[in-house]
Design an enzyme around this catalytic site. Structure first.
Site, short mmCIF file in Angstrom:
data_model
loop_
_atom_site.label_atom_id
_atom_site.label_comp_id
_atom_site.label_asym_id
_atom_site.label_seq_id
_atom_site.Cartn_x
_atom_site.Cartn_y
_atom_site.Cartn_z
N HIS A 5 0.74 -1.07 0.17
CA HIS A 5 0.09 0.03 -0.32
C HIS A 5 0.90 1.29 0.25
CE1 HIS A 5 0.03 0.06 4.17
NE2 HIS A 5 0.22 0.56 4.28
N ASP A 27 0.13 -7.55 1.54
CA ASP A 27 0.36 -6.16 1.43
C ASP A 27 2.23 -6.32 1.61
OD1 ASP A 27 0.69 -3.66 1.52
OD2 ASP A 27 0.06 -3.87 3.40
N SER A 31 4.06 2.01 7.56
CA SER A 31 3.80 1.74 6.82
C SER A 31 5.50 1.62 5.86
CB SER A 31 2.40 1.73 6.41
OG SER A 31 1.32 2.70 6.52
#
Length: 230
Positions: free
Chosen positions: A41, A93, A187
């Site tokens: 992402h 992911d 992230s």
């Protein structure tokens, strides 16, 4: 990162800082001289600027190494991508980024080992990144922050997340009483157990670090064969 301390300046030589042109950031992890791994992402259609050996991102020392993304690969390996459609699904992911030129290994730029076995439930592991330290407000620190959290059974995240997509290819980690967590801006960064890259920061609730709310991490060992095929 919530509830942590500034990482030791020489204690994160594998940690990469990813910049998009519009300013948002992710982290990544150096696998070898040519590749880093991050969260899918964090995908960006344009070039990503990648800083290695960075500690204080506002005061550079001069021994950082800066590269740009030459190629991005999302899982499965066939998705060597032009559009972001194959990178936007959080079920897998994970994304590999090839650097435009090899890095030189130094005291402050070194790869992190891939996992040799799954982390056990209850293990204490470290997560790190330059993400916000003050939810629900967003305050990004100049330096990476490290915090120790506990590996939990995926069923714990399933209960907390109520039908969210908790698959066998993710890990659940955090603290029962809250106060320690990864958060917005972390992230793609590493969850490190026994000196190995066990997980990649993927998603969680916001505000972060709430009691009975936990972080979800990509389970790196599930993608080992794919990573090693690069």
């Amino acid at each position: 990162i919530i509830g942590g301390q500034e990482c030791d300046e020489t204690g994160h030589p594998w940690l990469a800082l990813l910049h998009r042109s519009e300013g948002s950031t992710c982290s990544g992890v150096l696998l070898n001289q040519d590749w880093i791994v991050t969260a899918a992402h964090c995908f960006y259609l344009g070039e990503l600027r990648i800083g290695l050996g960075v500690h204080n991102r506002r005061v550079l020392r001069g021994n950082e190494q800066v590269r740009v993304s030459a190629r991005k690969k999302c899982y499965p390996a066939t998705a060597s991508i032009i559009t972001n459609s194959s990178c936007s699904e959080y079920t897998d992911d994970i994304m590999l980024i090839k650097l435009d030129s090899s890095v030189e290994y130094t005291e402050r730029v070194r790869p992190l080992s891939l996992p040799t076995s799954p982390a056990s439930e209850g293990a204490e592991c470290t997560v790190m990144g330059w993400g916000t330290t003050t939810p629900p407000d967003v305050t990004y620190p100049a330096v990476p922050v490290c915090v120790r959290i506990e590996m939990l059974n995926n069923a714990v995240c399933e209960l907390a997340r109520d039908l969210w997509n908790i698959t066998d290819s993710v890990l659940c980690a955090g603290t029962w009483f809250g106060g320690k967590d990864s958060c917005k801006g972390d992230s793609g960064g590493p969850l490190i157990c026994r000196g190995q890259l066990t997980g990649i920061v993927s998603w969680g609730g916001f505000p972060c670090e709430q009691p009975l709310e936990y972080g979800v991490y990509t389970k790196v060992i599930s993608f080992l064969f794919w990573i090693q095929s690069i």
